[in-house]
Enzyme design. Sequence first.
Site, PDB file in Angstrom:
ATOM      1  N   CYS A 387       1.243  -1.358   0.214  1.00 40.69           N
ATOM      2  CA  CYS A 387       0.012   0.100  -0.268  1.00 40.69           C
ATOM      3  C   CYS A 387       0.699   1.446   0.077  1.00 40.69           C
ATOM      4  O   CYS A 387       2.105   1.522  -1.172  1.00 40.69           O
ATOM      5  CB  CYS A 387      -0.860  -0.016   1.148  1.00 40.69           C
ATOM      6  SG  CYS A 387      -2.084   0.866   0.745  1.00 40.69           S
ATOM      7  N   HIS A 513      -3.272  -4.944   0.326  1.00 42.10           N
ATOM      8  CA  HIS A 513      -2.978  -5.813   1.855  1.00 42.10           C
ATOM      9  C   HIS A 513      -2.956  -6.718   1.891  1.00 42.10           C
ATOM     10  O   HIS A 513      -4.233  -8.054   2.258  1.00 42.10           O
ATOM     11  CB  HIS A 513      -3.690  -5.304   2.789  1.00 42.10           C
ATOM     12  CG  HIS A 513      -3.382  -3.985   3.159  1.00 42.10           C
ATOM     13  ND1 HIS A 513      -2.773  -2.738   4.332  1.00 42.10           N
ATOM     14  CD2 HIS A 513      -4.139  -2.503   2.815  1.00 42.10           C
ATOM     15  CE1 HIS A 513      -2.437  -2.020   4.131  1.00 42.10           C
ATOM     16  NE2 HIS A 513      -3.593  -1.518   3.395  1.00 42.10           N
ATOM     17  N   GLU A 515      -1.397  -8.849   3.556  1.00 43.44           N
ATOM     18  CA  GLU A 515      -1.535  -9.867   4.579  1.00 43.44           C
ATOM     19  C   GLU A 515      -2.912 -10.495   4.996  1.00 43.44           C
ATOM     20  O   GLU A 515      -3.512 -11.077   6.177  1.00 43.44           O
ATOM     21  CB  GLU A 515      -0.683  -8.645   5.754  1.00 43.44           C
ATOM     22  CG  GLU A 515      -0.967  -7.615   6.236  1.00 43.44           C
ATOM     23  CD  GLU A 515      -1.403  -6.707   4.934  1.00 43.44           C
ATOM     24  OE1 GLU A 515      -1.578  -6.345   4.010  1.00 43.44           O
ATOM     25  OE2 GLU A 515      -1.711  -5.186   5.783  1.00 43.44           O
TER      26      GLU A 515
END
Length: 574
Positions: A387, A513, A515
């Site tokens: 990001c 993102h 994650e």
Amino acid sequence: MTDPKKHIKTKFIFVTGGVVSSLGKGLASASIGALLESRGLTITLQKLDPYINVDPGTMSPFQHGEVFVTDDGAETDLDLGHYERFTNARLSRRNNFTTGQIYDSIITKERRGDYLGCTVQVVPHVTDEIKGKILSISNGVDVAIIEVGGTVGDIESLPFLEAIRQLRFDLGKENVLYIHLTLLPFIATAQEMKTKPTQHSVNKLREIGIQPDILLCRCDRPLTSELKGKIALFCNVERDAVISAEDVKCVYEVPLVFHREGLDDKIIKLLNIWTRAPKLEQWEELIKKVNSLRGEVTIGIVGKYVNLQDSYKSLHEALIHGGIANNCAVNLIYIDSEEIEKKGAAQVLKNVDGVLIPGGFGSRGVEGKIAAIRYLRENKVPFFGICLGMQVAIIEMARDLCGLKDADSSEFNPDTTAPVVDIMETQRGINAKGGTMRLGAYPCVIKKGSRAHAAYGSTEISERHRHRYEVNNVYRQTLEKAGVEFSGLSPDESLVEIMEFRHHPWFVACQFHPEFKSRPLSPHPLFRGFVKAVMAHKAQARKGRAGKGGKKASSSAPRKNSRKQTRSDEADKG
Ligand code: GLN
């Protein structure tokens, strides 16, 4: 309120916490979910947050830790990250609500005239609203696990506790279970574990009409059977309902620890559910793997929320998952990017094998990140940008490779002559901050032959977003000529989702993102690929040192951040 009888097929487990915060209620709830799933039950989870913000999206990471984003674009509590990592439950905005949301909808209803003639009160109107939200998630699942945020005794969480107390009446005793997580401190001077805080916290619950059925006792050493007996007697719970929740090295061991303590057996007995025996092989194998990792690498996370690691919770876990996938232990070092501004990237990053630059807001520390990226690019050290990390990589390359000395993001410098990262067209004119970013899952098409393609093994993916700014398409060609590859684009090609730098062993950054979608049992492809590259880099650097006596570091000194601090953004004024 919704008719509770309609939901009678679903059983509800309420998890509360006492004595102190941060005992791991989220992990405990997620682990209970994992155990019940391992017995073949379908589950869902929900977090109730007592604060008045409508969601955590407007809070600083220093206040609240990470904001976890769901597929449907809800900005939620980080505990939802634990729930998704431990279970197969797919969560949405309905799985997290706050006091703010409750009051927001009550006041809207009141203005509409829904309560015409009534005095609107905490009981029954607020509690009915809470119960409605809890019941709305059951949706045919066998068990719904509801975590009540805050600590028993707080003023803020009282309406939640009152609502869950009422639900046992509404739904029947065998359909509702109360689990209380508490602390058993070991007092060094007395060489004893103390039960008094637990007794007080259970008393507090009983004062408001909730008798916990099961106690999860956090402790740093095993709970003796004598102590279990004492807790059972004083807290009015069955002896086998006192569960020792001893500290563990790896959080993914918690379901196994709970199982060994008989927690899942006790839950299904009390809820009167018949299930198959638990299948915990995959968790056992995972822990076996975690305990026998062969390699070891050190990864630097260069950001600005480094003093509160909860700000990077999912990221931290995803890197650990990437390590497990490569049979490698990952040491994480959190580096304040302002330290790089002061000391230089070569100095600060000399002991790391790879660097990840995560998401963030505001201009503080950005120049340090740019210096870090230049060092990593020139010295061919693996780099992963997420990001803001990708946006900063674009700025770095525009400045250094494309001669655009003033290149910047309009977030940091609205007057830049080269806004290589700019506010999205759809964001212009939006002033309200809450829930207005580009949020949630978006599809992305990956270019064949790219590193991203090698990692994902697919050309079509979907990942979650949380940002307002994007790569400015005006500069795409210029950047491509300088060696930047835009390897992931939105299906209509209007948005850059992934970029890579060709002349480098692993220089990959994404606008989304990743994650949020990594799981211990299925590590995310980009994190797996990154850790693999970091391991290769470490091995090569070692060989290089053995041969030539040390690798050469670039002289990239940090640029002085001469620009005035622009708007410090969104939630973070720090
Ligand atoms: N501040 C940047 C934006 O809003 C990046 C946000 C992030 O990293 N999540 O676009």
